[in-house]
Design a protein around this motif. Sequence first.
Motif, short mmCIF file in Angstrom:
data_model
loop_
_atom_site.label_atom_id
_atom_site.label_comp_id
_atom_site.label_asym_id
_atom_site.label_seq_id
_atom_site.Cartn_x
_atom_site.Cartn_y
_atom_site.Cartn_z
N ASP A 210 -19.18 11.62 -20.50
CA ASP A 210 -20.45 12.31 -20.67
C ASP A 210 -20.70 13.37 -19.58
OD1 ASP A 210 -21.04 10.66 -22.86
OD2 ASP A 210 -21.87 9.11 -21.54
N GLY A 211 -19.64 14.09 -19.22
CA GLY A 211 -19.78 15.14 -18.23
C GLY A 211 -19.83 14.66 -16.79
N THR A 212 -19.71 13.35 -16.57
CA THR A 212 -19.78 12.81 -15.22
C THR A 212 -18.41 12.25 -14.85
OG1 THR A 212 -22.06 12.16 -15.60
CG2 THR A 212 -20.95 11.17 -13.72
N CYS A 213 -17.89 12.71 -13.73
CA CYS A 213 -16.60 12.22 -13.26
C CYS A 213 -16.86 11.10 -12.26
CB CYS A 213 -15.80 13.33 -12.59
SG CYS A 213 -15.35 14.63 -13.75
N LYS A 214 -16.23 9.97 -12.51
CA LYS A 214 -16.45 8.80 -11.66
C LYS A 214 -15.18 8.42 -10.94
CE LYS A 214 -19.81 7.05 -14.91
NZ LYS A 214 -20.10 6.07 -15.92
N VAL A 215 -15.35 8.01 -9.70
CA VAL A 215 -14.24 7.52 -8.90
C VAL A 215 -14.60 6.12 -8.46
CG1 VAL A 215 -12.88 7.85 -6.82
CG2 VAL A 215 -13.70 9.84 -8.10
N ASP A 216 -13.69 5.17 -8.72
CA ASP A 216 -13.96 3.78 -8.31
C ASP A 216 -14.02 3.65 -6.81
OD1 ASP A 216 -13.90 3.11 -10.97
OD2 ASP A 216 -11.77 2.58 -10.93
N TYR B 28 -1.78 9.96 -2.38
CA TYR B 28 -1.90 10.30 -3.80
C TYR B 28 -2.83 9.33 -4.51
CZ TYR B 28 1.22 6.39 -4.72
OH TYR B 28 1.75 5.14 -4.80
N ASP B 29 -3.38 9.79 -5.62
CA ASP B 29 -4.29 9.00 -6.44
C ASP B 29 -3.48 8.25 -7.50
OD1 ASP B 29 -6.22 7.97 -8.13
OD2 ASP B 29 -7.17 9.91 -8.56
N GLY B 30 -3.26 6.97 -7.27
CA GLY B 30 -2.47 6.14 -8.16
C GLY B 30 -3.12 5.88 -9.51
N LYS B 31 -4.35 6.34 -9.71
CA LYS B 31 -5.01 6.20 -11.02
C LYS B 31 -4.95 7.50 -11.82
CE LYS B 31 -8.11 2.46 -9.85
NZ LYS B 31 -9.51 2.01 -9.75
N MET C 40 0.82 -1.19 0.00
CA MET C 40 0.00 0.00 0.00
C MET C 40 0.86 1.25 0.00
SD MET C 40 -3.38 0.95 2.11
CE MET C 40 -2.81 0.90 3.76
N ASN C 41 1.86 1.32 0.85
CA ASN C 41 2.77 2.46 0.76
C ASN C 41 4.18 1.94 0.67
OD1 ASN C 41 3.36 1.83 3.45
ND2 ASN C 41 1.86 3.27 4.21
N GLY C 42 5.08 2.76 0.16
CA GLY C 42 6.41 2.31 -0.15
C GLY C 42 7.45 2.70 0.89
N GLU C 43 7.04 3.03 2.11
CA GLU C 43 8.04 3.49 3.06
C GLU C 43 8.89 2.33 3.57
OE1 GLU C 43 5.01 2.16 6.05
OE2 GLU C 43 4.89 3.07 4.09
N VAL C 44 10.13 2.62 3.78
CA VAL C 44 11.07 1.66 4.35
C VAL C 44 11.59 2.23 5.65
CG1 VAL C 44 13.24 0.46 3.98
CG2 VAL C 44 11.69 0.82 2.05
N SER C 45 11.78 3.52 5.67
CA SER C 45 12.36 4.21 6.81
C SER C 45 11.28 4.62 7.80
CB SER C 45 13.09 5.46 6.30
OG SER C 45 13.50 6.26 7.38
N ASN C 46 11.65 4.64 9.07
CA ASN C 46 10.74 5.16 10.10
C ASN C 46 11.04 6.63 10.38
OD1 ASN C 46 9.27 2.81 10.51
ND2 ASN C 46 10.83 1.99 11.89
N ARG D 205 6.67 9.24 3.04
CA ARG D 205 5.87 8.01 3.08
C ARG D 205 4.79 8.18 2.02
NH1 ARG D 205 3.21 5.93 8.59
NH2 ARG D 205 5.34 5.20 8.89
N PHE D 206 4.74 7.24 1.09
CA PHE D 206 3.81 7.30 -0.04
C PHE D 206 2.64 6.36 0.21
CE2 PHE D 206 6.49 9.73 -2.87
CZ PHE D 206 7.78 9.44 -2.42
N THR D 207 1.41 6.88 0.17
CA THR D 207 0.21 6.07 0.34
C THR D 207 -0.73 6.30 -0.83
OG1 THR D 207 0.43 6.16 2.75
CG2 THR D 207 -1.72 5.54 1.87
N ASP D 208 -1.00 5.23 -1.56
CA ASP D 208 -1.84 5.29 -2.75
C ASP D 208 -3.30 5.08 -2.36
OD1 ASP D 208 -3.11 5.00 -5.18
OD2 ASP D 208 -1.78 3.42 -5.93
N ILE D 209 -4.10 6.11 -2.54
CA ILE D 209 -5.52 6.01 -2.16
C ILE D 209 -6.31 5.17 -3.16
CG2 ILE D 209 -5.45 8.17 -0.87
CD1 ILE D 209 -7.02 9.46 -3.23
N ALA D 210 -5.71 4.85 -4.32
CA ALA D 210 -6.38 4.00 -5.30
C ALA D 210 -6.11 2.52 -5.04
CB ALA D 210 -5.92 4.36 -6.72
N ASP D 211 -5.24 2.22 -4.10
CA ASP D 211 -4.94 0.83 -3.75
C ASP D 211 -6.21 0.21 -3.16
OD1 ASP D 211 -4.19 -1.45 -2.08
OD2 ASP D 211 -2.12 -0.82 -2.42
#
Length: 131
Positions: free
Chosen positions: A125-131, A15-18, A1-7, A39-45
């Motif tokens: 068609d003018g509609t924005c969709k989020v999964d 961020y939106d990974g899509k 889900m996130n790529g952190e290695v360091s504390n 620390r990177f966290t992908d909200i699309a995960d």
Amino acid sequence: MNGEVSNDWQVEVFYDGKCPLCLREIKLLRRFDRKERIRFTDIADPLFSPANYAMTMKDFMDEIQGRLPGGEWITGVEVFRRLYAAIGLKPIVSLTRLPGISHGLEFGYRVFAKNRLRLTGRCDDGTCKVD
């Protein structure tokens, strides 16, 4: 889900990974984050749950969210300032705090955030969709 290695991180970015534009920025930041201060966290995960942060997906989608190690939330341009400071660009970041520049960046980011889905081809068609 996130790529952190360091504390020893200084800022967490949600961020939106899509989002192709968002991913381009994240890839750049990852490349320059040699000291692992972000620390990177992908909200699309699929495993990401906004409820774990007492927020909604709309909160995360409306504008970029960041979190500091102490738990404080930051949003918008301030997230970018913290990210770029974390990779060693503090002198440039200080320029973004100057009154005229700061206001221009804030305005530009608000316009982008409001239109991000449309600008990245995620509206039909003018509609924005989020999964």
